[in-house]
Design an enzyme around this catalytic site. Structure first.
Site, PDB file in Angstrom:
ATOM      1  N   ASP A  16       0.866  -1.184   0.000  1.00  0.00           N
ATOM      2  CA  ASP A  16       0.000   0.000   0.000  1.00  0.00           C
ATOM      3  C   ASP A  16       0.898   1.229   0.000  1.00  0.00           C
ATOM      4  O   ASP A  16       2.132   1.119  -0.036  1.00  0.00           O
ATOM      5  CB  ASP A  16      -0.962  -0.021   1.209  1.00  0.00           C
ATOM      6  CG  ASP A  16      -2.313   0.579   0.835  1.00  0.00           C
ATOM      7  OD1 ASP A  16      -2.330   1.745   0.406  1.00  0.00           O
ATOM      8  OD2 ASP A  16      -3.346  -0.117   0.955  1.00  0.00           O
ATOM      9  N   GLU A  65      -9.697   3.113  -5.221  1.00  0.00           N
ATOM     10  CA  GLU A  65      -9.287   4.469  -4.879  1.00  0.00           C
ATOM     11  C   GLU A  65      -8.081   4.954  -5.690  1.00  0.00           C
ATOM     12  O   GLU A  65      -7.047   5.293  -5.127  1.00  0.00           O
ATOM     13  CB  GLU A  65      -8.971   4.536  -3.372  1.00  0.00           C
ATOM     14  CG  GLU A  65     -10.173   4.158  -2.524  1.00  0.00           C
ATOM     15  CD  GLU A  65      -9.890   4.161  -1.023  1.00  0.00           C
ATOM     16  OE1 GLU A  65     -10.776   4.570  -0.266  1.00  0.00           O
ATOM     17  OE2 GLU A  65      -8.797   3.724  -0.614  1.00  0.00           O
ATOM     18  N   HIS A  89      -2.720   3.437  -4.510  1.00  0.00           N
ATOM     19  CA  HIS A  89      -2.131   2.836  -3.296  1.00  0.00           C
ATOM     20  C   HIS A  89      -0.738   2.266  -3.566  1.00  0.00           C
ATOM     21  O   HIS A  89      -0.384   1.200  -3.067  1.00  0.00           O
ATOM     22  CB  HIS A  89      -3.061   1.748  -2.737  1.00  0.00           C
ATOM     23  CG  HIS A  89      -4.302   2.296  -2.091  1.00  0.00           C
ATOM     24  ND1 HIS A  89      -4.293   2.985  -0.907  1.00  0.00           N
ATOM     25  CD2 HIS A  89      -5.611   2.269  -2.481  1.00  0.00           C
ATOM     26  CE1 HIS A  89      -5.527   3.353  -0.571  1.00  0.00           C
ATOM     27  NE2 HIS A  89      -6.342   2.941  -1.519  1.00  0.00           N
TER      28      HIS A  89
HETATM   29  C1  TNX Z   1     -10.777   1.818   2.250  1.00  0.00           C
HETATM   30  S1  TNX Z   1     -11.446  -1.002   1.202  1.00  0.00           S
HETATM   31  C2  TNX Z   1      -9.690   1.227   1.663  1.00  0.00           C
HETATM   32  C3  TNX Z   1      -8.469   0.994   2.465  1.00  0.00           C
HETATM   33  C4  TNX Z   1      -8.575   1.563   3.856  1.00  0.00           C
HETATM   34  C5  TNX Z   1      -9.947   1.295   4.403  1.00  0.00           C
HETATM   35  C6  TNX Z   1     -10.141   1.742   5.816  1.00  0.00           C
HETATM   36  C7  TNX Z   1     -10.495  -0.446   0.161  1.00  0.00           C
HETATM   37  C8  TNX Z   1     -10.487  -1.168  -1.048  1.00  0.00           C
HETATM   38  N1  TNX Z   1      -9.740   0.660   0.411  1.00  0.00           N
HETATM   39  O1  TNX Z   1      -7.335   1.495   1.788  1.00  0.00           O
HETATM   40  O2  TNX Z   1      -7.594   1.001   4.648  1.00  0.00           O
HETATM   41  O3  TNX Z   1     -10.923   1.918   3.583  1.00  0.00           O
HETATM   42  O4  TNX Z   1     -11.325   1.254   6.355  1.00  0.00           O
END
Ligand code: TNX
Length: 559
Positions: free
Chosen positions: A202, A339, A275
């Site tokens: 990440d 994301e 990420h």
């Molecule tokens: C969303 S779930 C994210 C993570 C974070 C998390 C915290 C997802 C695919 N991405 O990067 O750690 O929320 O709850």
């Protein structure tokens, strides 16, 4: 009900052990988590007596059943306090017999039959037998070995509702020792879970050794500080202490083997193209601007992502995934996809040139940059397909028109899973509203700092994956292959905190995955949960006490 049970124990004590010794007799209780499909108990029958001379039989030459037998004797030793012997003589007396010849449609099915002479666990495969072993061990009391255990005659028939039963752990934000990863896998096994989703990379850390790209761990494995205050509140506080580390390939192989012995498949995740800041810090040429970049120190989403317009990025990814494929023998590889802001791509000459030269165009609401992400994910999916693997991606990968033959992990609610199923793709349900074990489980002031959200045990338990269209349209419903609990670790620096967040909500997750909805009942679940407490104590797991406290008055009978 409870009184009848203790009266029976007393009766058995008098009948079976009169004159032999003054040993205490404890009874088994088949109301385990996850609750089996059917438990037909003969309460009045003569029990099977588990004692130090009991033997565990498995056929000679069957290494999978031998492993099951070894695990069972280990569980019994730890829980009950005596060491059972393994035998290949199926005529031995006072015997627990393991077999894997059950004829059943579901390969993970098993039956567990207790008679006065024997306990027979017959799986439809070694995995099925393993789940029978788990049910047996959870039926036993936790004691010090100076007892006998009476198992009432029973016939248990069981099989899981879903084939993908996952638990996730983020080791990028904080990592945990190999011994803890194994303990976490043991937690999966205890709950009949079979998929360990290991989030290895990440923005804040790259945690898996890749021989071809050593800087991923040398540089990307480290961050200079960590945000310790709440990420959404002003006045960020950092600890100003470098944090880092990674798992070597030898350690990974050791963990993969450990998991396989427990019928747990590891789904490694390399999260891309967002990420990826830790990788960019290591190899700045993989980004759109060329950097310099620093491994992330705060939580949330970063604009700097992998450049999707440079050939060398695709070569890099193939290099990384070649090593991943060699390390992880499972069917699935998770390639992330969540994301990923398109800010950089919009102004990156390489990305824009790539879009033109590859004829990538916008489609309806989908921008060219979203289509570009789909292109990238499809390239990796095709590459992994050639290695016989299937990819899993977060539900954002549907946004660019999807990646063919990908399995969608629906986290931003359930719509991603519904859309995937409608289009004929498989889906795994992980909606954050129900299954994010990093959210606070109570509103108590003393609750550890977490990323946000509020997810009490009862809400986890209430989740039904097949609702709405997925329930009314069986063809769509069949595409939901399973359910998973996610545990992100932004605020959980220690193994103790991870256990606190995971337990007991993992128990609720396991009943969503395994038990048919008509068998589920929260009050009774709390009763079953209460019995897990002694086992968690014996096995050295920490936990949050909320659910156990709730269950003090729970009715424990299901049969
Ligand atoms: C969303 S779930 C994210 C993570 C974070 C998390 C915290 C997802 C695919 N991405 O990067 O750690 O929320 O709850």
């Amino acid at each position: 009900m409870k009184n009848r049970f203790s009266l029976l124990s007393l009766l058995w004590t008098l009948l079976i052990f009169s004159g032999c010794s003054s040993r205490q007799v404890l009874s088994s209780d088949y109301n385990v988590i996850p609750l089996p499909v059917s438990i037909s108990l003969q309460e009045e029958g003569t029990p099977f007596v588990l004692k130090p001379s009991t033997v565990v039989y498995c056929p000679e030459g069957d290494s999978l059943l031998l492993k099951n037998a070894e695990l069972l004797t280990g569980y019994v030793a730890r829980q009950v306090g005596f060491e059972l012997r393994i035998t290949h003589d199926d005529q031995a007396r006072n015997i627990i017999r393991l077999g894997s010849g059950l004829q059943a449609e579901n390969a993970e099915a098993y039956t567990l039959v207790v008679t006065p002479q024997a306990v027979e666990i017959e799986g439809a495969s070694a995995a099925g037998t393993f789940y029978g072993v788990q049910t047996l061990r959870k039926s036993l009391p936790v004691t010090d070995g100076k007892v006998r255990i009476a198992l009432a005659p029973v016939r248990i028939e069981d099989a899981p509702r879903f084939s993908y039963r996952g638990l996730h752990l983020d080791v990028a934000r904080h990592m945990f020792p190999v011994e803890f990863i194994k303990k976490y896998i043991d937690l999966l096994a205890l709950h009949n879970m079979n998929m360990f989703h290991w989030h290895l990379t990440d923005d804040q850390g790259w945690r898996i050794e890749i021989k071809r790209y050593p800087r991923l761990t040398e540089v990307g494995g480290w961050r200079k500080a960590t945000l310790v205050s709440h990420w959404e509140k002003p006045d960020h506080k950092y600890d100003e202490t470098p944090y880092g580390g990674y798992y070597t390939q030898d350690e990974i192989r050791d963990i993969v083997r450990y998991a396989a012995d427990r019928h747990v498949e590891i789904v490694p995740e390399i999260d891309l193209p967002g990420h990826m800041l830790a990788a960019l810090a290591a190899y700045p040429e993989l980004g759109c601007t060329g950097g310099p970049y620093e491994t992330g120190t705060r939580w949330g989403v970063y604009d700097d992502v992998l450049c999707a317009g440079k050939e060398e990025v695709y070569e890099f990814l193939e290099g990384v995934f070649s090593e991943i494929v060699a390390l992880f023998p499972g069917r699935y590889i998770h390639i992330g996809g969540d994301e990923c802001p398109k800010t950089r791509w919009k102004s990156c000459p390489d990305c824009q040139a790539f879009i033109r030269s590859h004829g990538i165009v916008s489609q309806g609401k989908r921008t060219r940059e979203e289509q570009l992400q789909s292109y990238m994910m499809s390239q990796i999916s095709d590459f992994l397909g050639k290695h016989g693997r299937k990819v899993i991606g977060w539900d954002e990968i549907l946004e660019g028109g999807g990646v063919k033959s990908a399995t969608i992990m629906s986290w931003r609610g359930t719509q991603g899973g519904v859309d995937a199923a409608r289009n004929g793709w498989d889906a795994i349900m992980v909606p954050y509203q129900y299954l994010y074990l990093d959210y606070a489980q109570s509103r108590d002031e003393g609750e550890p700092l977490s990323i946000g959200g509020y997810l009490p045990l009862s809400k986890v338990y209430s989740y039904e994956p097949l609702s709405g269209e997925l329930a009314s349209n069986p063809e769509m419903g069949a595409h939901v292959i399973g359910v998973q609990g996610n545990l992100w670790t932004e605020y959980f620096r220690t193994a103790e905190l991870v256990e606190y967040m995971a337990i007991p909500r993992v128990d609720a997750v396991s009943e969503i995955q395994w038990t048919r909805p008509e068998r589920k009942n929260y009050e009774k679940f709390l009763g079953r949960l209460n019995r897990m407490r002694a086992l968690y104590d014996r096995l050295g797991y920490g936990y949050a006490s909320h659910g156990f406290d709730e269950g003090q008055s729970g009715d424990n009978q299901d049969m």
